[in-house]
Design a protein around this motif. Structure first.
Motif, short mmCIF file in Angstrom:
data_model
loop_
_atom_site.label_atom_id
_atom_site.label_comp_id
_atom_site.label_asym_id
_atom_site.label_seq_id
_atom_site.Cartn_x
_atom_site.Cartn_y
_atom_site.Cartn_z
N CYS A 134 18.04 60.28 84.67
CA CYS A 134 17.59 61.52 84.80
C CYS A 134 16.53 61.96 83.93
CB CYS A 134 18.91 62.44 85.15
SG CYS A 134 19.73 62.38 86.61
N GLU A 135 17.00 61.87 82.52
CA GLU A 135 16.17 62.07 81.38
C GLU A 135 14.79 61.34 81.58
OE1 GLU A 135 18.22 62.00 77.70
OE2 GLU A 135 19.43 63.66 78.21
N ARG A 136 14.62 60.00 81.86
CA ARG A 136 13.57 59.34 81.84
C ARG A 136 12.84 59.93 83.05
NH1 ARG A 136 16.99 55.34 80.94
NH2 ARG A 136 17.44 54.58 83.27
N PHE A 137 13.57 60.26 84.34
CA PHE A 137 12.59 61.06 85.36
C PHE A 137 12.07 62.03 84.83
CE2 PHE A 137 12.86 63.85 88.68
CZ PHE A 137 11.99 63.42 89.59
N PHE A 138 12.70 63.00 84.24
CA PHE A 138 12.29 64.38 83.84
C PHE A 138 11.09 64.12 82.91
CE2 PHE A 138 16.74 66.02 84.70
CZ PHE A 138 16.20 66.33 85.83
N GLU A 193 11.22 68.63 79.46
CA GLU A 193 11.93 68.78 78.09
C GLU A 193 12.63 70.12 78.35
OE1 GLU A 193 12.94 66.82 75.82
OE2 GLU A 193 11.55 65.43 76.58
N TYR A 194 12.00 71.17 78.78
CA TYR A 194 12.70 72.59 79.16
C TYR A 194 13.78 72.38 80.04
CZ TYR A 194 13.21 77.27 80.71
OH TYR A 194 13.63 78.42 81.31
N LEU A 195 13.41 71.64 81.12
CA LEU A 195 14.62 71.65 81.96
C LEU A 195 15.85 70.92 81.48
CD1 LEU A 195 15.29 72.10 85.02
CD2 LEU A 195 14.40 69.84 85.61
N ILE A 196 15.61 69.78 80.58
CA ILE A 196 16.74 69.11 80.03
C ILE A 196 17.41 70.02 79.04
CG2 ILE A 196 17.31 67.23 78.19
CD1 ILE A 196 14.82 65.70 79.45
N ARG A 197 16.59 70.81 78.33
CA ARG A 197 17.42 71.79 77.47
C ARG A 197 18.27 72.83 78.13
NH1 ARG A 197 12.40 71.72 75.05
NH2 ARG A 197 12.07 73.77 75.81
N ARG A 198 17.83 73.52 79.21
CA ARG A 198 18.44 74.38 79.79
C ARG A 198 19.67 73.82 80.57
NH1 ARG A 198 16.45 79.75 80.71
NH2 ARG A 198 18.51 79.68 81.57
N LEU A 199 19.49 72.72 81.33
CA LEU A 199 20.74 72.07 81.85
C LEU A 199 21.69 71.87 80.69
CD1 LEU A 199 18.93 69.89 84.52
CD2 LEU A 199 20.48 71.97 84.76
N ASN A 200 21.66 71.35 79.61
CA ASN A 200 22.26 71.11 78.58
C ASN A 200 23.18 72.38 77.87
OD1 ASN A 200 22.68 68.09 77.57
ND2 ASN A 200 20.47 68.17 77.85
N GLU A 201 22.33 73.53 77.83
CA GLU A 201 22.80 74.58 77.42
C GLU A 201 23.68 75.29 78.60
OE1 GLU A 201 19.28 77.19 76.82
OE2 GLU A 201 18.97 76.18 74.96
#
Length: 73
Positions: free
Chosen positions: A42-46, A60-68
């Motif tokens: 998923c990270e590769r896709f994003f 990168e924003y989406l990855i950060r927000r989902l992790n938070e």
């Protein structure tokens, strides 16, 4: 919304669901290879050009927000 936009949105929504579930599974079981593989995929896709062709939302924003979200921050 055009059918093409609906398809783009559906692809991204599914990736978000898959990523969120992988993060939750890794939180419960950090040794899960399946969850780690899904998270990495998923990270590769994003971060891909394919993703940026589907949306203007920064990956990168989406990855950060989902992790938070999963971490409860």
């Amino acid at each position: 919304m055009t059918p093409e936009q609906a398809l783009c949105n559906a692809i991204i929504i599914q990736a978000v669901k898959d990523y969120r579930l992988a993060l939750k599974n890794l939180k419960r079981n950090p040794d899960s290879y399946r969850a780690k593989d899904t998270k990495d995929e998923c990270e590769r896709f994003f971060r891909s050009k394919y993703y940026t062709g589907l949306t203007d939302v920064d990956g990168e924003y989406l990855i950060r927000r989902l992790n938070e979200e999963v971490d409860g921050k």
